[in-house]
Motif scaffolding. Structure first.
Motif, short mmCIF file in Angstrom:
data_model
loop_
_atom_site.label_atom_id
_atom_site.label_comp_id
_atom_site.label_asym_id
_atom_site.label_seq_id
_atom_site.Cartn_x
_atom_site.Cartn_y
_atom_site.Cartn_z
N GLU A 27 0.61 -1.24 0.13
CA GLU A 27 0.01 -0.14 0.09
C GLU A 27 0.85 1.21 -0.04
OE1 GLU A 27 -2.99 2.11 2.93
OE2 GLU A 27 -2.88 0.20 3.20
N THR A 28 1.98 1.25 0.87
CA THR A 28 2.95 2.40 0.85
C THR A 28 4.01 2.53 -0.04
OG1 THR A 28 4.11 1.56 2.63
CG2 THR A 28 2.35 2.88 3.23
N GLN A 29 4.24 1.12 -0.69
CA GLN A 29 5.34 0.88 -1.60
C GLN A 29 6.70 1.33 -0.66
OE1 GLN A 29 5.35 -0.10 -4.74
NE2 GLN A 29 3.05 -0.52 -4.40
N CYS A 30 6.62 0.94 0.57
CA CYS A 30 7.76 1.25 1.46
C CYS A 30 7.84 -0.06 2.36
CB CYS A 30 7.57 2.42 2.27
SG CYS A 30 8.55 2.93 3.14
N PRO A 31 9.04 -0.52 3.02
CA PRO A 31 9.12 -1.30 3.88
C PRO A 31 8.45 -0.98 5.18
CG PRO A 31 11.08 -0.33 3.62
CD PRO A 31 10.24 -0.07 2.66
N ILE A 32 8.00 -1.99 6.00
CA ILE A 32 7.50 -1.59 7.39
C ILE A 32 8.67 -1.80 8.16
CG2 ILE A 32 5.15 -1.67 6.83
CD1 ILE A 32 5.17 -4.16 8.41
N GLN A 33 9.55 -2.60 7.93
CA GLN A 33 10.77 -2.82 8.90
C GLN A 33 11.88 -3.70 7.95
OE1 GLN A 33 9.43 -5.56 11.99
NE2 GLN A 33 9.84 -7.26 11.03
N ALA A 65 6.90 0.76 -7.20
CA ALA A 65 7.84 1.50 -6.74
C ALA A 65 9.09 1.25 -7.70
CB ALA A 65 8.00 1.48 -5.29
N ARG A 66 9.62 2.53 -8.34
CA ARG A 66 10.72 2.69 -9.18
C ARG A 66 11.81 3.58 -8.64
NH1 ARG A 66 8.65 -1.76 -10.16
NH2 ARG A 66 7.62 -2.50 -12.06
N HIS A 67 13.22 3.26 -9.17
CA HIS A 67 14.21 4.37 -8.70
C HIS A 67 13.89 5.42 -9.31
CE1 HIS A 67 18.59 5.24 -8.65
NE2 HIS A 67 18.26 5.98 -9.57
N ASP A 141 -1.33 8.57 11.12
CA ASP A 141 -2.81 8.50 10.38
C ASP A 141 -3.08 10.09 9.97
OD1 ASP A 141 -2.90 5.81 10.69
OD2 ASP A 141 -4.05 6.02 12.63
N ARG A 142 -2.12 10.63 9.39
CA ARG A 142 -2.43 12.11 9.03
C ARG A 142 -1.42 12.60 7.95
NH1 ARG A 142 1.20 15.06 11.40
NH2 ARG A 142 2.18 14.75 13.44
N ASP A 143 -1.75 13.40 7.02
CA ASP A 143 -0.66 14.27 6.25
C ASP A 143 0.23 13.43 5.84
OD1 ASP A 143 -2.34 16.47 7.08
OD2 ASP A 143 -0.86 16.93 8.80
N THR A 144 -0.10 12.25 4.98
CA THR A 144 1.10 11.43 4.45
C THR A 144 1.14 12.28 3.08
OG1 THR A 144 0.64 9.50 5.72
CG2 THR A 144 1.64 9.37 3.67
N SER A 145 2.38 12.58 2.58
CA SER A 145 2.86 12.89 1.55
C SER A 145 3.27 11.61 0.34
CB SER A 145 4.18 13.66 1.67
OG SER A 145 4.09 14.81 2.29
N PHE A 146 3.18 11.92 -0.68
CA PHE A 146 3.63 10.84 -1.71
C PHE A 146 4.49 11.40 -2.77
CE2 PHE A 146 -0.61 9.70 0.24
CZ PHE A 146 -0.34 8.52 0.47
N ILE A 147 5.50 10.58 -3.41
CA ILE A 147 6.27 11.10 -4.23
C ILE A 147 6.08 9.96 -5.74
CG2 ILE A 147 7.90 12.06 -2.67
CD1 ILE A 147 9.72 9.69 -3.14
N GLY A 148 6.44 10.56 -6.44
CA GLY A 148 6.73 9.64 -7.88
C GLY A 148 5.31 9.36 -8.58
N SER A 149 5.46 8.68 -9.83
CA SER A 149 4.31 8.41 -10.51
C SER A 149 3.69 7.19 -9.77
CB SER A 149 4.57 8.24 -11.95
OG SER A 149 5.50 7.30 -11.93
N HIS A 150 4.24 6.30 -8.97
CA HIS A 150 3.85 5.14 -8.43
C HIS A 150 3.23 5.68 -7.16
CE1 HIS A 150 6.24 3.72 -11.55
NE2 HIS A 150 5.11 3.08 -11.98
N LEU A 152 4.71 6.77 -3.89
CA LEU A 152 5.39 6.10 -2.90
C LEU A 152 5.10 6.83 -1.74
CD1 LEU A 152 6.99 5.13 -5.32
CD2 LEU A 152 8.90 5.18 -3.72
N ALA A 153 4.58 6.44 -0.33
CA ALA A 153 4.30 7.17 0.75
C ALA A 153 5.66 7.66 1.21
CB ALA A 153 3.52 6.17 1.58
N VAL A 154 5.44 8.68 1.98
CA VAL A 154 6.94 9.24 2.72
C VAL A 154 6.48 9.22 4.14
CG1 VAL A 154 8.44 11.29 3.27
CG2 VAL A 154 7.30 10.97 0.80
N PRO A 155 7.37 8.59 4.86
CA PRO A 155 7.41 8.16 6.35
C PRO A 155 7.45 9.56 6.85
CG PRO A 155 8.95 6.62 5.33
CD PRO A 155 8.58 7.58 4.29
N HIS A 156 6.73 9.58 8.19
CA HIS A 156 6.84 10.67 8.77
C HIS A 156 8.01 10.47 9.84
CE1 HIS A 156 2.34 10.58 8.09
NE2 HIS A 156 2.55 11.94 7.87
#
Length: 179
Positions: A27-33, A65-67, A141-150, A152-156
């Motif tokens: 969902e976030t296109q990011c590792p959780i750990q 997610a891509r480079h 659970d608020r104000d999550t930013s995203f980057i790229g065409s895919h 990707l969620a930016v961690p707080h």
């Protein structure tokens, strides 16, 4: 063993290679750990080649997610398990350049305090022979930013913990806002 709670409805993929173990959130296109061990024998003189880019290694078609999603985003491709923790061998170092091992990090964090914690862990590995590390991107659970065409969620924020496996002693714990 360290356990962590995540949203029940998120889709997780476990990625394990010879360098680290990642639990990746589709969902976030990011590792959780990301967890790994750095030993004194893992450290050497290998250096990243300029041609290296991050490749998608998550074995699920929903992992998009891509480079290029990081390009001109204002965020670094922040290694969770650092490439220098595998500098004994060029192939091992190259294996850290995968999407399941990175998260969007503010440039000042990645090149500043995060880098200092990486150096601390490598010095501890040289002193104690082996250090186990876990890095955890934190999403509020608020104000999550995203980057790229895919998108990707930016961690707080990020949490990192380092401990000695031989006696289960925590030697470092860090909490960083992603600024």
């Amino acid at each position: 063993m360290l356990m962590l709670a995540v949203k029940a409805d998120c889709q997780l993929v476990h990625v394990k290679n010879s360098t680290f173990h990642s639990v990746y959130n589709l969902e976030t296109q990011c590792p959780i750990q990301v967890m790994w061990t750095v030993k004194s024998s893992d450290l050497g003189d290998s250096r990243r080649l300029p041609s290296w880019t991050f490749v998608q290694d998550v074995p699920d078609p929903a992992a998009t997610a891509r480079h290029s999603d990081f390009t001109r985003s204002g965020y670094d491709r922040g290694h969770m398990c650092p490439a220098l923790d595998r500098s004994h061998d060029l192939c091992a170092m190259r294996s850290t350049f995968v999407m399941s091992n990175i998260a969007p990090q503010a440039c000042s964090l990645n090149r500043g305090a995060w880098k200092q914690s990486e150096t601390f862990c490598r010095l501890a590995a040289q002193l104690y022979d082996s250090v186990q590390i876990i890095a955890i991107p934190i999403f509020l659970d608020r104000d999550t930013s995203f980057i790229g065409s895919h998108r990707l969620a930016v961690p707080h924020a990020f949490i990192k913990v380092a401990w000695l496996p031989r006696n289960d002693s925590i030697i470092g714990q860090w909490f960083y806002f992603n600024k």
